[in-house]
Design a protein around this motif. Structure first.
Motif, PDB file in Angstrom:
ATOM      1  N   ARG A 127       0.885  -1.431   0.103  1.00 14.22           N
ATOM      2  CA  ARG A 127      -0.028  -0.003  -0.031  1.00 14.22           C
ATOM      3  C   ARG A 127       0.862   1.303  -0.028  1.00 14.22           C
ATOM      4  O   ARG A 127       0.563   2.386  -0.597  1.00 14.22           O
ATOM      5  N   LEU A 128       1.967   1.073   0.602  1.00 13.24           N
ATOM      6  CA  LEU A 128       2.862   2.394   0.744  1.00 13.24           C
ATOM      7  C   LEU A 128       3.611   2.692  -0.623  1.00 13.24           C
ATOM      8  O   LEU A 128       3.740   3.833  -0.872  1.00 13.24           O
ATOM      9  N   SER A 129       3.733   1.402  -1.123  1.00 11.82           N
ATOM     10  CA  SER A 129       4.518   1.520  -2.592  1.00 11.82           C
ATOM     11  C   SER A 129       3.534   2.078  -3.698  1.00 11.82           C
ATOM     12  O   SER A 129       3.948   2.832  -4.286  1.00 11.82           O
ATOM     13  N   LEU A 130       2.326   2.018  -3.415  1.00  2.00           N
ATOM     14  CA  LEU A 130       1.377   2.580  -4.301  1.00  2.00           C
ATOM     15  C   LEU A 130       1.265   4.109  -4.250  1.00  2.00           C
ATOM     16  O   LEU A 130       1.368   4.990  -5.273  1.00  2.00           O
ATOM     17  N   ILE A 131       1.499   4.488  -2.936  1.00  2.00           N
ATOM     18  CA  ILE A 131       1.636   6.102  -2.687  1.00  2.00           C
ATOM     19  C   ILE A 131       2.985   6.468  -3.395  1.00  2.00           C
ATOM     20  O   ILE A 131       2.953   7.683  -4.052  1.00  2.00           O
ATOM     21  N   PHE A 132       4.058   5.764  -3.174  1.00  2.00           N
ATOM     22  CA  PHE A 132       5.242   6.426  -3.688  1.00  2.00           C
ATOM     23  C   PHE A 132       5.189   6.140  -5.169  1.00  2.00           C
ATOM     24  O   PHE A 132       5.843   7.158  -5.954  1.00  2.00           O
ATOM     25  N   ILE A 133       4.396   5.367  -5.887  1.00  2.84           N
ATOM     26  CA  ILE A 133       4.452   5.241  -7.207  1.00  2.84           C
ATOM     27  C   ILE A 133       3.680   6.534  -7.883  1.00  2.84           C
ATOM     28  O   ILE A 133       3.997   7.335  -8.668  1.00  2.84           O
ATOM     29  N   GLY A 134       2.738   6.816  -7.046  1.00  5.43           N
ATOM     30  CA  GLY A 134       1.714   7.995  -7.613  1.00  5.43           C
ATOM     31  C   GLY A 134       2.598   9.375  -7.318  1.00  5.43           C
ATOM     32  O   GLY A 134       2.506  10.056  -8.340  1.00  5.43           O
ATOM     33  N   ILE A 135       3.365   9.592  -6.469  1.00  5.49           N
ATOM     34  CA  ILE A 135       4.326  10.810  -6.187  1.00  5.49           C
ATOM     35  C   ILE A 135       5.130  10.652  -7.251  1.00  5.49           C
ATOM     36  O   ILE A 135       5.465  11.815  -7.800  1.00  5.49           O
ATOM     37  N   SER A 136       6.042   9.730  -7.381  1.00  4.31           N
ATOM     38  CA  SER A 136       6.893   9.654  -8.367  1.00  4.31           C
ATOM     39  C   SER A 136       6.527   9.726  -9.737  1.00  4.31           C
ATOM     40  O   SER A 136       7.253  10.454 -10.596  1.00  4.31           O
ATOM     41  N   SER A 137       5.645   9.455 -10.103  1.00  5.98           N
ATOM     42  CA  SER A 137       4.739   9.564 -11.493  1.00  5.98           C
ATOM     43  C   SER A 137       4.701  11.064 -11.618  1.00  5.98           C
ATOM     44  O   SER A 137       4.838  11.561 -12.863  1.00  5.98           O
ATOM     45  N   ALA A 138       3.789  11.671 -10.672  1.00  5.76           N
ATOM     46  CA  ALA A 138       3.581  13.020 -10.761  1.00  5.76           C
ATOM     47  C   ALA A 138       4.831  14.055 -10.832  1.00  5.76           C
ATOM     48  O   ALA A 138       5.146  14.775 -11.775  1.00  5.76           O
ATOM     49  N   PHE A 139       5.984  13.767 -10.200  1.00  9.43           N
ATOM     50  CA  PHE A 139       7.214  14.123 -10.124  1.00  9.43           C
ATOM     51  C   PHE A 139       8.051  14.130 -11.560  1.00  9.43           C
ATOM     52  O   PHE A 139       8.302  15.302 -11.941  1.00  9.43           O
ATOM     53  N   LEU A 140       7.925  13.086 -11.886  1.00 15.60           N
ATOM     54  CA  LEU A 140       8.921  12.686 -13.327  1.00 15.60           C
ATOM     55  C   LEU A 140       8.084  13.296 -14.405  1.00 15.60           C
ATOM     56  O   LEU A 140       8.752  13.999 -15.214  1.00 15.60           O
ATOM     57  N   ILE A 141       6.797  13.136 -14.505  1.00 18.84           N
ATOM     58  CA  ILE A 141       6.017  13.909 -15.536  1.00 18.84           C
ATOM     59  C   ILE A 141       6.340  15.565 -15.436  1.00 18.84           C
ATOM     60  O   ILE A 141       6.575  15.989 -16.467  1.00 18.84           O
ATOM     61  N   ASN A 142       6.311  16.012 -14.234  1.00 18.88           N
ATOM     62  CA  ASN A 142       6.425  17.278 -13.859  1.00 18.88           C
ATOM     63  C   ASN A 142       7.687  17.916 -14.415  1.00 18.88           C
ATOM     64  O   ASN A 142       7.982  19.087 -15.026  1.00 18.88           O
ATOM     65  N   ALA A 143       8.592  17.004 -14.029  1.00 15.33           N
ATOM     66  CA  ALA A 143      10.192  17.355 -14.422  1.00 15.33           C
ATOM     67  C   ALA A 143      10.586  17.311 -15.831  1.00 15.33           C
ATOM     68  O   ALA A 143      11.258  18.220 -16.316  1.00 15.33           O
ATOM     69  N   PHE A 144       9.949  16.467 -16.485  1.00 12.32           N
ATOM     70  CA  PHE A 144      10.472  16.166 -17.776  1.00 12.32           C
ATOM     71  C   PHE A 144       9.349  16.318 -19.201  1.00 12.32           C
ATOM     72  O   PHE A 144       9.889  16.432 -20.151  1.00 12.32           O
ATOM     73  N   ILE A 145       8.313  16.821 -18.668  1.00 12.16           N
ATOM     74  CA  ILE A 145       7.315  16.948 -19.812  1.00 12.16           C
ATOM     75  C   ILE A 145       6.653  18.402 -19.815  1.00 12.16           C
ATOM     76  O   ILE A 145       6.020  18.426 -18.586  1.00 12.16           O
TER      77      ILE A 145
END
Length: 346
Positions: A127-145
């Motif tokens: 369950r904690l991994s799911l939160i980490f995946i969501g946050i990481s996805s938002a950060f990566l897209i925000n930084a590179f797209i």
């Protein structure tokens, strides 16, 4: 109805897509948690995303602590989860972590809903991994797209507001707009000003952490944008005073009304020439702008001379408008000088 898909909408959609793909590859259940977290974690700038991650880590830790405490003291039934969430929200607010309180709630919910009898370590990690995946996805897209072009975004917001003030300053003195439509446009302008202030605060707060190729030019842009915002706010103040006083001014003295309308028309022309010069759409000679400003000065002097011979009742009605005009003229002249020293680079 206008339909516009902006960069942030696209980035949110891409972050959701990335979160779903990762959860499916890892064969995680409850991928919806990662999706919700990705949406909540999408921020207006890269540095805000970094700050948000730090705050999220603390909020997640609080969520884990409260979830475990609630599970082992109150149980896992719905009422226990509700009480735990209430207590966690209160702690977040007390600590000033209001922005990430949603993450705390998500953390508590997914942990306490992971089993009927108790919380298993495997489920907790997943369950904690799911939160980490969501946050990481938002950060990566925000930084590179579509990384945000802050100067362009901010100027577009300011230009939109300047266009609104210019329009309102043309229609209000001539009373060519219905009261309901005027109120609607004035409310929209106030909302725009608030959004500009918020966005400007983001840039000022984060300027030392942003990657900027020409920092000197960037800072000069910020000075110009702040001055443009000053002009927008003063024009909004003038619009409000004109709306309240123009009828009374016309009744008191047609000549005063004529001078006020003449000044407002000159201000709109001067304002529009400044923006056109900044956008490099026209070449407005410095001497012509100086002559225009001189003409405004002469007109305001005529208005003041007229007022000096008037009764106090006339002063009370006309002074707020005259004061707004004088303040606006000073800030417009300052903006004109700033813009002539700075070339638009976006």
């Amino acid at each position: 109805m206008n339909f516009h898909i902006g960069p942030r909408m696209m980035k949110t959609g891409l972050a959701v897509t990335l979160a779903i793909v990762i959860t499916e590859v890892l064969n995680f259940e409850f991928g919806l948690v990662a999706v919700i977290t990705a949406v909540v974690a999408m921020q207006p700038s890269i540095m805000r995303s970094v700050t948000y991650i730090k705050e999220t880590a603390l909020s997640t830790l609080i969520g884990i602590i409260f979830a475990l405490a609630g599970a082992y003291t109150l149980g896992l039934h719905p009422a226990a989860i509700g009480v735990t969430v209430i207590l966690a929200i209160a702690v977040n607010i007390k600590l000033g972590w209001v922005k990430t309180v949603n993450i705390t709630i998500i953390t508590i919910s997914i942990i306490m809903l992971s089993g009927d009898e108790g919380i298993h370590l495997t489920n907790l990690i997943e369950r904690l991994s799911l939160i980490f995946i969501g946050i990481s996805s938002a950060f990566l897209i925000n930084a590179f797209i579509f990384p945000p072009n802050h100067p362009k975004l901010l100027y577009d917001m300011i230009k939109k507001s300047l266009d609104k003030t210019s329009f309102l300053l043309q229609v209000i003195p001539n009373k060519t707009m219905k009261v309901r439509e005027l109120k609607k446009r004035k409310d929209e302008l106030e909302k725009d000003i608030k959004e500009i202030n918020n966005y400007l605060d983001i840039i000022i707060d984060e300027k030392s952490r942003m990657f900027i190729r020409n920092r000197y030019h960037f800072m000069r842009d910020i000075v110009i944008f702040k001055q443009m915002l000053n002009v927008v706010e003063l024009e909004s103040e003038l619009i409000e005073n004109l709306k309240l006083k123009i009828d009374n001014i016309e009744e008191i003295s047609p000549n005063h009304s004529f001078l006020v309308k003449k000044l407002v028309a000159k201000i709109v022309e001067y304002h529009e020439n400044i923006i056109l010069t900044y956008e490099d759409k026209v070449i407005v000679q410095k001497e012509l702008q100086k002559e225009s400003f001189t003409a405004m000065n002469l007109t305001i002097n005529d208005l003041i001379n007229e007022l000096q011979q008037s009764e106090i009742e006339k002063w009370i009605e006309i002074f707020p408008v005259a004061s707004s005009i004088v303040k606006l003229m000073v800030e417009l002249e300052k903006l004109d000088k700033f813009i002539r020293k700075q070339e638009k680079m976006f």
